[in-house]
Design a protein around this motif. Structure first.
Motif, PDB file in Angstrom:
ATOM      1  N   VAL A  72     -11.359   4.189   6.739  1.00 13.45           N
ATOM      2  CA  VAL A  72      -9.978   4.310   6.272  1.00 13.45           C
ATOM      3  C   VAL A  72      -9.733   5.748   5.853  1.00 13.45           C
ATOM      4  O   VAL A  72     -10.487   6.312   5.059  1.00 13.45           O
ATOM      5  CB  VAL A  72      -9.681   3.358   5.086  1.00 13.45           C
ATOM      6  CG1 VAL A  72      -8.234   3.540   4.606  1.00 13.45           C
ATOM      7  CG2 VAL A  72      -9.952   1.912   5.473  1.00 13.45           C
ATOM      8  N   TRP A  73      -8.665   6.330   6.417  1.00  5.89           N
ATOM      9  CA  TRP A  73      -8.208   7.653   6.024  1.00  5.89           C
ATOM     10  C   TRP A  73      -6.941   7.490   5.196  1.00  5.89           C
ATOM     11  O   TRP A  73      -6.001   6.827   5.634  1.00  5.89           O
ATOM     12  CB  TRP A  73      -7.815   8.505   7.220  1.00  5.89           C
ATOM     13  CG  TRP A  73      -8.808   8.707   8.313  1.00  5.89           C
ATOM     14  CD1 TRP A  73     -10.160   8.510   8.297  1.00  5.89           C
ATOM     15  CD2 TRP A  73      -8.493   9.170   9.634  1.00  5.89           C
ATOM     16  NE1 TRP A  73     -10.695   8.834   9.508  1.00  5.89           N
ATOM     17  CE2 TRP A  73      -9.699   9.246  10.350  1.00  5.89           C
ATOM     18  CE3 TRP A  73      -7.313   9.533  10.267  1.00  5.89           C
ATOM     19  CZ2 TRP A  73      -9.754   9.670  11.674  1.00  5.89           C
ATOM     20  CZ3 TRP A  73      -7.362   9.958  11.577  1.00  5.89           C
ATOM     21  CH2 TRP A  73      -8.569  10.023  12.272  1.00  5.89           C
ATOM     22  N   HIS A  74      -6.879   8.111   4.041  1.00 10.51           N
ATOM     23  CA  HIS A  74      -5.647   8.172   3.244  1.00 10.51           C
ATOM     24  C   HIS A  74      -4.978   9.507   3.544  1.00 10.51           C
ATOM     25  O   HIS A  74      -5.631  10.552   3.487  1.00 10.51           O
ATOM     26  CB  HIS A  74      -5.959   8.063   1.745  1.00 10.51           C
ATOM     27  CG  HIS A  74      -4.747   8.246   0.897  1.00 10.51           C
ATOM     28  ND1 HIS A  74      -3.797   7.266   0.754  1.00 10.51           N
ATOM     29  CD2 HIS A  74      -4.313   9.305   0.178  1.00 10.51           C
ATOM     30  CE1 HIS A  74      -2.838   7.716  -0.036  1.00 10.51           C
ATOM     31  NE2 HIS A  74      -3.121   8.947  -0.385  1.00 10.51           N
ATOM     32  N   VAL A  75      -3.695   9.487   3.895  1.00 11.88           N
ATOM     33  CA  VAL A  75      -2.970  10.727   4.153  1.00 11.88           C
ATOM     34  C   VAL A  75      -2.535  11.302   2.805  1.00 11.88           C
ATOM     35  O   VAL A  75      -1.641  10.779   2.147  1.00 11.88           O
ATOM     36  CB  VAL A  75      -1.755  10.513   5.075  1.00 11.88           C
ATOM     37  CG1 VAL A  75      -1.094  11.856   5.380  1.00 11.88           C
ATOM     38  CG2 VAL A  75      -2.176   9.813   6.365  1.00 11.88           C
ATOM     39  N   VAL A  76      -3.217  12.358   2.402  1.00 10.49           N
ATOM     40  CA  VAL A  76      -2.980  12.997   1.103  1.00 10.49           C
ATOM     41  C   VAL A  76      -1.704  13.834   1.137  1.00 10.49           C
ATOM     42  O   VAL A  76      -0.943  13.876   0.175  1.00 10.49           O
ATOM     43  CB  VAL A  76      -4.192  13.883   0.715  1.00 10.49           C
ATOM     44  CG1 VAL A  76      -3.944  14.623  -0.579  1.00 10.49           C
ATOM     45  CG2 VAL A  76      -5.457  13.030   0.632  1.00 10.49           C
ATOM     46  N   ASP A  77      -1.480  14.504   2.261  1.00 11.24           N
ATOM     47  CA  ASP A  77      -0.322  15.384   2.405  1.00 11.24           C
ATOM     48  C   ASP A  77      -0.040  15.543   3.888  1.00 11.24           C
ATOM     49  O   ASP A  77      -0.958  15.438   4.707  1.00 11.24           O
ATOM     50  CB  ASP A  77      -0.622  16.744   1.766  1.00 11.24           C
ATOM     51  CG  ASP A  77       0.615  17.588   1.543  1.00 11.24           C
ATOM     52  OD1 ASP A  77       1.743  17.064   1.646  1.00 11.24           O
ATOM     53  OD2 ASP A  77       0.456  18.792   1.280  1.00 11.24           O
ATOM     54  N   SER A  78       1.227  15.792   4.243  1.00 11.50           N
ATOM     55  CA  SER A  78       1.566  15.988   5.646  1.00 11.50           C
ATOM     56  C   SER A  78       2.881  16.729   5.767  1.00 11.50           C
ATOM     57  O   SER A  78       3.675  16.784   4.821  1.00 11.50           O
ATOM     58  CB  SER A  78       1.673  14.637   6.368  1.00 11.50           C
ATOM     59  OG  SER A  78       2.754  13.891   5.856  1.00 11.50           O
ATOM     60  N   TRP A  89       4.269  10.768   6.700  1.00 10.54           N
ATOM     61  CA  TRP A  89       2.907  10.247   6.734  1.00 10.54           C
ATOM     62  C   TRP A  89       2.238  10.243   5.360  1.00 10.54           C
ATOM     63  O   TRP A  89       1.266   9.524   5.159  1.00 10.54           O
ATOM     64  CB  TRP A  89       2.042  11.069   7.683  1.00 10.54           C
ATOM     65  CG  TRP A  89       2.222  10.770   9.135  1.00 10.54           C
ATOM     66  CD1 TRP A  89       3.298  10.195   9.758  1.00 10.54           C
ATOM     67  CD2 TRP A  89       1.279  11.049  10.158  1.00 10.54           C
ATOM     68  NE1 TRP A  89       3.082  10.119  11.100  1.00 10.54           N
ATOM     69  CE2 TRP A  89       1.840  10.633  11.381  1.00 10.54           C
ATOM     70  CE3 TRP A  89       0.004  11.622  10.165  1.00 10.54           C
ATOM     71  CZ2 TRP A  89       1.175  10.767  12.593  1.00 10.54           C
ATOM     72  CZ3 TRP A  89      -0.651  11.760  11.366  1.00 10.54           C
ATOM     73  CH2 TRP A  89      -0.076  11.329  12.574  1.00 10.54           C
ATOM     74  N   THR A  90       2.711  11.053   4.433  1.00 12.87           N
ATOM     75  CA  THR A  90       2.057  11.173   3.125  1.00 12.87           C
ATOM     76  C   THR A  90       1.990   9.802   2.454  1.00 12.87           C
ATOM     77  O   THR A  90       2.961   9.048   2.430  1.00 12.87           O
ATOM     78  CB  THR A  90       2.808  12.187   2.238  1.00 12.87           C
ATOM     79  OG1 THR A  90       2.826  13.448   2.921  1.00 12.87           O
ATOM     80  CG2 THR A  90       2.135  12.358   0.893  1.00 12.87           C
ATOM     81  N   ASP A  91       0.807   9.484   1.927  1.00 10.28           N
ATOM     82  CA  ASP A  91       0.509   8.213   1.254  1.00 10.28           C
ATOM     83  C   ASP A  91       0.451   7.016   2.198  1.00 10.28           C
ATOM     84  O   ASP A  91       0.516   5.874   1.750  1.00 10.28           O
ATOM     85  CB  ASP A  91       1.459   7.930   0.088  1.00 10.28           C
ATOM     86  CG  ASP A  91       1.130   8.791  -1.112  1.00 10.28           C
ATOM     87  OD1 ASP A  91      -0.051   9.150  -1.292  1.00 10.28           O
ATOM     88  OD2 ASP A  91       2.059   9.131  -1.866  1.00 10.28           O
ATOM     89  N   THR A  92       0.294   7.263   3.497  1.00  9.14           N
ATOM     90  CA  THR A  92       0.021   6.172   4.425  1.00  9.14           C
ATOM     91  C   THR A  92      -1.495   6.080   4.625  1.00  9.14           C
ATOM     92  O   THR A  92      -2.242   6.932   4.146  1.00  9.14           O
ATOM     93  CB  THR A  92       0.736   6.383   5.777  1.00  9.14           C
ATOM     94  OG1 THR A  92       0.253   7.580   6.396  1.00  9.14           O
ATOM     95  CG2 THR A  92       2.249   6.463   5.598  1.00  9.14           C
TER      96      THR A  92
END
Length: 154
Positions: A72-78, A89-92
Motif C-alpha cells: 500500500v502506497w499513501h499519496v503524501v503530496d501530489s 491524488w493527495t491522501d489517496t
C-alpha cells in the motif's frame, strides 16, 4: 462499474506471489524510471515526477508491505497539471493485493480515492494505470523488462 467504484485493474500471471511482489516493488521497472527514493519496504518514501502536461509529481509513503501479499502506497503530496484540483491524488491510497491461485498469482490493483463520480482525472488516470498494471507490470514479471516511462534527460 458503479459511479462510486475506485479505480481498479486486475491481472493474473503464471508466477509466484514472491516474484510478483518483487516486480511491484521495482516501480522503476514498470511505471516510471523517474522515481527518486526507495520503493520496497514499509515507511520507504519515493517521488514520481515527469515533465510536460501530466502528473508533475506525487510523493508516496509505503504504509503496508506484506511480502507476497500486499503493498500500500499513501499519496503524501501530489501536483497534477492537467486538472483544476491539482492535488487530487493527495491522501489517496494505491493498493496492490496479491493472491496465489492454482494457475499462478492474481494482482488486484486499486487506487482508493479516485472514483468516476468525484475524480476529475478518473478517465485519464484509468487509462494510464490500466496500461502500467495490465501491460507493463506483467511484461516485467514475465521478461524482466517492463514498459515504464523513460528517464527524463536534461
Amino acid at each position: 462499474m458503479s459511479r462510486t467504484d475506485h479505480l481498479t485493474a486486475t491481472i493474473s500471471v503464471s508466477h509466484t506471489p514472491d516474484e510478483v511482489f518483487a516486480a511491484i516493488t521495482n516501480v522503476r521497472g514498470w511505471w516510471s524510471e523517474n522515481i527518486i527514493g526507495a520503493t520496497a519496504a514499509a515507511d520507504d518514501e519515493f517521488v514520481f515526477y515527469e515533465a510536460g502536461d501530466g502528473i508533475r509529481f506525487s510523493r508516496f509513503r509505503l504504509t503496508e508491505v506484506v511480502p507476497g501479499r500486499r503493498v500500500v502506497w499513501h499519496v503524501v503530496d501530489s501536483y497534477l497539471v492537467f486538472i483544476e484540483d491539482h492535488d487530487e491524488w493527495t491522501d489517496t491510497q494505491v493498493v496492490f493485493d496479491i493472491s496465489a491461485g492454482s494457475d499462478g498469482t492474481t494482482v488486484h490493483f486499486t487506487h482508493e480515492g479516485l472514483n468516476a463520480a468525484d475524480s476529475a482525472c478518473f478517465e485519464a488516470c484509468s487509462r494510464g494505470w490500466t496500461f502500467y498494471i495490465t501491460e507493463s507490470l506483467p511484461r516485467l514479471i514475465a521478461t524482466g523488462t517492463g514498459q515504464p516511462m523513460p528517464k527524463i534527460r536534461g
